[in-house]
Design an enzyme around this catalytic site. Structure first.
Site, PDB file in Angstrom:
ATOM      1  N   GLU A 130       0.829  -1.208   0.000  1.00  0.00           N
ATOM      2  CA  GLU A 130       0.000   0.000   0.000  1.00  0.00           C
ATOM      3  C   GLU A 130       0.867   1.264   0.000  1.00  0.00           C
ATOM      4  O   GLU A 130       0.516   2.275  -0.592  1.00  0.00           O
ATOM      5  CB  GLU A 130      -0.936   0.011   1.211  1.00  0.00           C
ATOM      6  CG  GLU A 130      -2.033  -1.037   1.163  1.00  0.00           C
ATOM      7  CD  GLU A 130      -3.060  -0.756   0.065  1.00  0.00           C
ATOM      8  OE1 GLU A 130      -2.700  -0.898  -1.118  1.00  0.00           O
ATOM      9  OE2 GLU A 130      -4.203  -0.418   0.387  1.00  0.00           O
ATOM     10  N   THR A 183      -5.867   9.130  -6.223  1.00  0.00           N
ATOM     11  CA  THR A 183      -5.911   9.086  -4.756  1.00  0.00           C
ATOM     12  C   THR A 183      -5.305  10.366  -4.178  1.00  0.00           C
ATOM     13  O   THR A 183      -5.821  10.913  -3.200  1.00  0.00           O
ATOM     14  CB  THR A 183      -5.146   7.838  -4.232  1.00  0.00           C
ATOM     15  OG1 THR A 183      -5.689   6.698  -4.897  1.00  0.00           O
ATOM     16  CG2 THR A 183      -5.316   7.653  -2.742  1.00  0.00           C
TER      17      THR A 183
HETATM   18  P1  ADP Z   1      -7.298   1.136  -5.179  1.00  0.00           P
HETATM   19  O1  ADP Z   1      -7.881   1.932  -4.040  1.00  0.00           O
HETATM   20  O2  ADP Z   1      -8.384   0.650  -6.100  1.00  0.00           O
HETATM   21  O3  ADP Z   1      -6.350   0.076  -4.718  1.00  0.00           O
HETATM   22  P2  ADP Z   1      -5.107   2.791  -5.626  1.00  0.00           P
HETATM   23  O4  ADP Z   1      -5.097   4.071  -6.384  1.00  0.00           O
HETATM   24  O5  ADP Z   1      -4.883   2.786  -4.163  1.00  0.00           O
HETATM   25  O6  ADP Z   1      -6.462   2.093  -6.022  1.00  0.00           O
HETATM   26  O7  ADP Z   1      -3.990   1.781  -6.193  1.00  0.00           O
HETATM   27  C1  ADP Z   1      -3.794   1.632  -7.528  1.00  0.00           C
HETATM   28  C2  ADP Z   1      -2.345   2.007  -7.853  1.00  0.00           C
HETATM   29  O8  ADP Z   1      -1.455   0.947  -7.474  1.00  0.00           O
HETATM   30  C3  ADP Z   1      -2.188   2.211  -9.331  1.00  0.00           C
HETATM   31  O9  ADP Z   1      -1.293   3.289  -9.530  1.00  0.00           O
HETATM   32  C4  ADP Z   1      -1.541   0.917  -9.810  1.00  0.00           C
HETATM   33  O10 ADP Z   1      -0.736   1.093 -10.944  1.00  0.00           O
HETATM   34  C5  ADP Z   1      -0.693   0.525  -8.614  1.00  0.00           C
HETATM   35  N1  ADP Z   1      -0.486  -0.936  -8.547  1.00  0.00           N
HETATM   36  C6  ADP Z   1       0.708  -1.580  -8.534  1.00  0.00           C
HETATM   37  N2  ADP Z   1       0.537  -2.906  -8.450  1.00  0.00           N
HETATM   38  C7  ADP Z   1      -0.786  -3.143  -8.424  1.00  0.00           C
HETATM   39  C8  ADP Z   1      -1.575  -4.325  -8.351  1.00  0.00           C
HETATM   40  N3  ADP Z   1      -1.038  -5.548  -8.299  1.00  0.00           N
HETATM   41  N4  ADP Z   1      -2.915  -4.180  -8.318  1.00  0.00           N
HETATM   42  C9  ADP Z   1      -3.487  -2.953  -8.374  1.00  0.00           C
HETATM   43  N5  ADP Z   1      -2.797  -1.798  -8.445  1.00  0.00           N
HETATM   44  C10 ADP Z   1      -1.449  -1.883  -8.477  1.00  0.00           C
END
Ligand code: ADP
Length: 308
Positions: A130, A183
């Site tokens: 995260e 975000t």
């Molecule tokens: P969510 O709240 O849906 O998780 P976020 O914005 O917190 O969305 O996270 C998405 C971000 O994390 C994107 O920038 C994405 O490229 C990155 N990311 C890296 N690896 C992953 C993964 N395995 N799954 C989802 N997002 C990923």
């Protein structure tokens, strides 16, 4: 066991009155992952189906979370791990896409290694994923993904998670308008200081919601699902949020709010039929203004990550 296939669930964080601390786990939305031991040392992401995400271990939350776990073990065996991710949760949708991958991989590796870690320890590793996704090691999505049901992040340092009971028969309807909200934008729009009178109302609601979960009190649960602090700011980023909320409540929803940092909107209902009625009522809003959307009806997942 050399290989494991898991379901890594989507999650709703914040839940109106619990900004950054409350979360719950969903049943019908989630990714699948296969994690296997490999002759080559290290962690390699070999396949990502469904989304265009980085395969590099240090750029993918799954890779980073896996390395955090192996680091803690000072892992030095003559094998490594391969990860396949079958993505159904759109990144940036607000239902814990990154958390599902981070939580899923550490759960799976822990199983393959004979469970050296507790669930709480797994959350510590998943939080490192995260950190990569959003800049801080938040736990409000990874905690419900790993524990299932409703969870409360009591503190982050030291990490303490409280598992809460779930209302029997509770359903969620989640609508995801296909717009992008970064975000960081949904964070930067928030005030750094809040009115004491607003804070009083918010923590009264959070306490009431926890009590409602313990006493299976649907009315109190419903009354507690109001966000005085974050929603007034963030709802401006989501098209026709007020109409969606109004339609949901009119159709019988117990409450409605922004899932995580949005743009997904969650609603809770007492049973499946009401959840379906809510789905029809809120879909109308986006059909009218031609905003493409996905909609899901799901039970609350009390188990968390599942071995398939
Ligand atoms: P969510 O709240 O849906 O998780 P976020 O914005 O917190 O969305 O996270 C998405 C971000 O994390 C994107 O920038 C994405 O490229 C990155 N990311 C890296 N690896 C992953 C993964 N395995 N799954 C989802 N997002 C990923």
């Amino acid at each position: 066991m050399d290989e494991i296939k898991i379901f890594a669930p989507a999650t709703v964080a914040n839940i109106s009155c619990g900004f950054d601390v409350l979360g719950c786990c969903l049943d019908a939305i989630g990714d699948e992952m296969i994690i296997r031991k490999s002759p080559a040392k290290g962690v390699k992401i070999t396949k990502i189906i469904g989304e265009n995400l980085p395969l590099e271990t240090d750029k993918n939350v799954a890779g980073v979370a896996a390395l955090a776990l192996l680091d803690k073990l000072n892992f030095n065996e003559n094998f490594g791990f391969e990860i396949e991710i079958y993505k159904n949760i759109k990144p940036g949708s607000g239902v814990g896409s990154s958390a599902a991958s981070a939580a899923g991989v550490v759960f799976a590796i822990n199983e393959l290694l004979g469970k050296p870690f507790t669930k709480l320890e797994l959350i510590e590793f998943a939080r490192e994923g995260e950190r990569l996704a959003c800049g801080s090691p938040i736990a409000d999505n990874v905690a419900p993904a790993i524990f299932g049901g409703f969870t409360l992040v009591k503190s982050t340092n030291p990490l303490k998670i409280i598992e809460l009971p779930t209302l029997k028969g509770l359903y969620a309807t989640i609508i995801h308008p296909q717009i992008e909200i970064k975000t960081e934008d949904s964070r930067s729009i928030l005030p750094s200081k809040i009115e004491l009178s607003e804070a009083v109302k918010q923590w009264a609601n959070l306490g009431s919601l926890v009590h409602a979960l313990h006493t299976n009190d649907y009315n109190l649960f419903s009354e507690s699902l109001t966000d005085y602090i974050v929603e007034p700011y963030r709802s401006k980023l989501i098209p026709d949020f007020d109409k969606v909320k109004n339609n949901a409540l009119q159709a019988g929803a117990l409450g409605c709010g922004i899932s995580g940092s949005g743009p997904s909107i969650f609603t809770f209902s007492k049973d499946k039929q009401i959840a379906k009625n809510v789905s029809v009522a809120i879909s109308e809003v986006y059909k009218k203004i031609d905003v493409p959307f996905h909609i899901y009806i799901t039970k609350i997942n009390t188990q968390g990550i599942k071995i398939l």
